[in-house]
Design a protein around this motif. Structure first.
Motif, mmCIF file in Angstrom:
data_model
loop_
_atom_site.group_PDB
_atom_site.id
_atom_site.type_symbol
_atom_site.label_atom_id
_atom_site.label_comp_id
_atom_site.label_asym_id
_atom_site.label_seq_id
_atom_site.Cartn_x
_atom_site.Cartn_y
_atom_site.Cartn_z
ATOM 1 N N UNK A 17 49.016 63.923 37.515
ATOM 2 C CA UNK A 17 48.589 63.034 38.594
ATOM 3 C C UNK A 17 47.644 61.969 38.047
ATOM 4 N N UNK A 18 48.142 60.765 37.823
ATOM 5 C CA UNK A 18 47.276 59.689 37.365
ATOM 6 C C UNK A 18 46.702 58.904 38.547
ATOM 7 N N UNK A 19 45.493 58.439 38.380
ATOM 8 C CA UNK A 19 44.945 57.455 39.308
ATOM 9 C C UNK A 19 45.304 56.100 38.701
ATOM 10 N N UNK A 20 46.304 55.440 39.259
ATOM 11 C CA UNK A 20 46.870 54.229 38.659
ATOM 12 C C UNK A 20 46.281 52.983 39.315
ATOM 13 N N UNK A 21 45.531 52.233 38.530
ATOM 14 C CA UNK A 21 45.018 50.936 38.987
ATOM 15 C C UNK A 21 45.831 49.840 38.304
ATOM 16 N N UNK A 22 46.198 48.823 39.066
ATOM 17 C CA UNK A 22 47.011 47.758 38.511
ATOM 18 C C UNK A 22 46.475 46.379 38.831
ATOM 19 N N UNK A 23 47.127 45.374 38.268
ATOM 20 C CA UNK A 23 46.754 43.972 38.449
ATOM 21 C C UNK A 23 47.960 43.207 38.969
ATOM 22 N N UNK A 24 47.763 42.409 40.009
ATOM 23 C CA UNK A 24 48.868 41.683 40.637
ATOM 24 C C UNK A 24 48.438 40.259 40.983
ATOM 25 N N UNK A 25 49.397 39.473 41.443
ATOM 26 C CA UNK A 25 49.137 38.093 41.846
ATOM 27 C C UNK A 25 49.692 37.899 43.253
ATOM 28 N N UNK A 26 48.860 37.462 44.197
ATOM 29 C CA UNK A 26 49.354 37.265 45.567
ATOM 30 C C UNK A 26 50.292 36.069 45.660
ATOM 31 N N UNK A 27 51.111 36.067 46.686
ATOM 32 C CA UNK A 27 52.088 35.002 46.889
ATOM 33 C C UNK A 27 51.438 33.630 46.961
ATOM 34 N N UNK A 28 50.226 33.581 47.516
ATOM 35 C CA UNK A 28 49.581 32.294 47.777
ATOM 36 C C UNK A 28 48.547 31.912 46.721
ATOM 37 N N UNK A 29 48.652 32.470 45.525
ATOM 38 C CA UNK A 29 47.699 32.146 44.453
ATOM 39 C C UNK A 29 47.758 30.661 44.107
ATOM 40 N N UNK A 30 46.593 30.082 43.857
ATOM 41 C CA UNK A 30 46.516 28.667 43.470
ATOM 42 C C UNK A 30 46.627 28.480 41.957
ATOM 43 N N UNK A 31 46.027 29.382 41.198
ATOM 44 C CA UNK A 31 46.001 29.265 39.740
ATOM 45 C C UNK A 31 46.800 30.419 39.139
ATOM 46 N N UNK A 32 48.123 30.308 39.211
ATOM 47 C CA UNK A 32 48.999 31.374 38.726
ATOM 48 C C UNK A 32 48.877 31.546 37.223
ATOM 49 N N UNK A 33 48.836 30.448 36.477
ATOM 50 C CA UNK A 33 48.707 30.540 35.018
ATOM 51 C C UNK A 33 47.385 31.198 34.636
ATOM 52 N N UNK A 34 46.330 30.853 35.339
ATOM 53 C CA UNK A 34 45.044 31.476 35.064
ATOM 54 C C UNK A 34 45.058 32.962 35.380
ATOM 55 N N UNK A 35 45.727 33.331 36.464
ATOM 56 C CA UNK A 35 45.827 34.738 36.841
ATOM 57 C C UNK A 35 46.617 35.527 35.803
ATOM 58 N N UNK A 36 47.719 34.955 35.319
ATOM 59 C CA UNK A 36 48.511 35.629 34.280
ATOM 60 C C UNK A 36 47.713 35.769 32.986
ATOM 61 N N UNK A 37 46.947 34.739 32.650
ATOM 62 C CA UNK A 37 46.110 34.806 31.450
ATOM 63 C C UNK A 37 45.042 35.889 31.595
ATOM 64 N N UNK A 38 44.483 36.022 32.793
ATOM 65 C CA UNK A 38 43.479 37.056 33.046
ATOM 66 C C UNK A 38 44.095 38.449 32.905
ATOM 67 N N UNK A 39 45.288 38.649 33.443
ATOM 68 C CA UNK A 39 45.963 39.941 33.332
ATOM 69 C C UNK A 39 46.267 40.263 31.878
ATOM 70 N N UNK A 40 46.720 39.262 31.146
ATOM 71 C CA UNK A 40 46.990 39.454 29.721
ATOM 72 C C UNK A 40 45.716 39.852 28.984
ATOM 73 N N UNK A 41 44.628 39.178 29.291
ATOM 74 C CA UNK A 41 43.330 39.462 28.655
ATOM 75 C C UNK A 41 42.862 40.885 28.965
#
Length: 467
Positions: free
Chosen positions: A324-348
């Motif tokens: 049983x893992x406690x799974x925390x994840x990272x996502x991007x909402x449909x209405x994000x303004x800075x999608x590239x920045x969000x993807x870079x943050x997830x990568x980081x």
């Protein structure tokens, strides 16, 4: 006549002599080979490759402003570590906003409905995202998944992130779970041929039996007291490992075999287990040598005596190595303004170095393949390596935390604890107990209107049904 002949001979002699004299006086022609070296100046164009060092002033990457809303790491101290340490080397300005689950969902739902967003990145549990994807509130991150293939995130967790679809809705970020801690004194009693990092439930039972028979003491333990997490062992480990499910398979023959294992192992378990809460205490006192528990409740044993203990993945059953893992994840909402920045943050945040920093600062374990450097405490290193082995095992079977139960969560837990008490402690008939408890469990699921969760198959928006 004689005189005439004489004159002729004299004339001829004169001519011969004259010819010789004239030949001697004439110039002689001599032929001789002479080598002459002549210098000739030739102009030729030749292409020559040269290396020229040019000093260039690089322009640092800046991903701009990223607004990150998270249900995780909400306490003030953890949030400050996120802002001041974990995000310190990100090439952008992150506004980190910790939020309770209710307001978190309300905000994203409102922004998607208005088609106007202020949030770029999301941090939450699998259960949170499982309700957001069907509501069309999350972006498909399949392309980002491909870009992060070198992270070594286990395939079982990528599958969870698909939420039953062919798309990827979040990137696994960090986890906590349960493992086995063992005193090194117990290792000598392992069954012949057993791999300590890939035990089966049959081998775990034999191990407990060997220790009891060789030492005369029951040295295995479970947190079966009032403050223990024994219900999670049944929900996330034993039952799914034997039956492949949690709710739908609760009363079938495979689940019954798992409860039979529990009955068989109990004579070799310390009888005081029904009073245990945090197994680190009994491990440090050596009241028990081998124990299953949450990593947070084993940590002190590994931190205080790292040379005395080993951390192990949980055993595997017929259906897999359920955990049983406690799974925390990272996502991007449909209405994000800075999608590239969000993807870079997830990568980081999924870079190995950042994952280690997250472990060190807030105690959540990596999903990615990492090496544990010297500055990570011995206890965290021992637990982290076991967590990684468990998650990456070929037969890994993640069994998620119960979802959608709301106020019925306590009733759900009670079903499993009552089943344990009746079957194991009171020695009641396994099939009879499961048949009766099945009805109680179905009432809980129906009243809560809770759909199935992994590893049970999806029930859509209908309550999960006990088969």
């Amino acid at each position: 006549m004689k005189h005439y002949r004489k004159n002729i001979l004299s004339s001829m002699a004169f001519l011969i002599i004259a010819s010789v004299l004239l030949g001697a006086c004439a110039p002689q022609v001599v032929t001789q080979e002479v080598r002459v070296t002549q210098l000739v100046e030739v102009t030729k164009q030749v292409q020559v490759e040269t290396t020229k060092i040019v000093q260039v002033t690089s322009v640092p990457t800046n991903y701009g402003s990223v607004v990150w809303l998270s249900t995780q790491l909400r306490p003030v101290q953890e949030a400050e570590k996120v802002r001041g340490v974990i995000l310190a080397n990100f090439a952008g300005k992150v506004e980190y906003i910790p939020e309770d689950e209710g307001p978190f969902h309300a905000r994203i739902t409102a922004e998607v409905k208005a088609n106007k967003g202020t949030v770029d990145a999301l941090g939450a549990l699998h259960g949170n995202f499982s309700t957001m994807a069907p509501a069309a509130e999350l972006q498909d991150l399949t392309d980002l998944r491909a870009a992060l293939k070198d992270r070594g995130i286990p395939e079982a967790f990528w599958k969870l992130a698909q939420l039953g679809t062919d798309k990827t809705y979040y990137v696994p970020w960090m986890q906590a779970t349960y493992i086995v801690a063992a005193n090194k004194k117990a290792i000598q009693y392992l069954p012949a041929g057993a791999d300590v990092n890939a035990l089966t439930y049959a081998q775990y039972l034999q191990w407990a039996k060997n220790v009891k028979e060789k030492t005369g003491q029951a040295k295995f333990g479970f947190p079966a007291g009032a403050s223990g997490l024994m219900h999670r062992f049944f929900q996330g480990f034993l039952v799914p490992a034997y039956s492949g499910g949690v709710v739908t398979t609760f009363a079938n023959d495979d689940a019954a075999a798992g409860w039979k294992w529990m009955v068989d192992v109990w004579p070799y378990v310390n009888p005081q287990s029904t009073t245990y809460g945090f197994m680190q205490e009994q491990l440090l006192s050596e009241e028990v040598w081998v124990a299953w528990d949450h990593v947070a409740r084993l940590k002190d044993a590994f931190e205080n005596k790292p040379n005395d203990f080993v951390a192990l993945p949980v055993p595997a059953g017929p259906k897999g190595r359920a955990f049983m893992p406690v799974v925390a994840g990272l996502a991007i909402p449909k209405t994000a303004n800075n999608v590239n920045g969000a993807k870079a943050l997830i990568s980081y945040l999924t870079e190995p170095k950042t994952q280690i920093t997250t472990l060190r600062e807030v105690g959540f374990f990596p999903f990615t393949n990492v090496d544990y450097p010297g500055y990570v405490s011995p206890g965290f290193k021992l637990e982290g390596e076991a967590v990684t082995k468990q998650a990456n095992s070929k037969d890994a079977l993640p069994a998620l935390l119960p979802q959608g139960l709301g106020a019925k969560g306590g009733d759900f837990n009670k079903v499993y604890l009552d089943t344990f008490k009746r079957i194991v402690l009171n020695n009641e008939d396994i099939k009879k107990v499961l048949s009766e408890q099945k009805k109680v469990l179905q009432t809980v699921m129906t009243d809560a209107k809770a759909p199935c969760w992994s590893p049970d198959p999806s029930s859509g928006d209908k309550p999960c049904e006990v088969k």
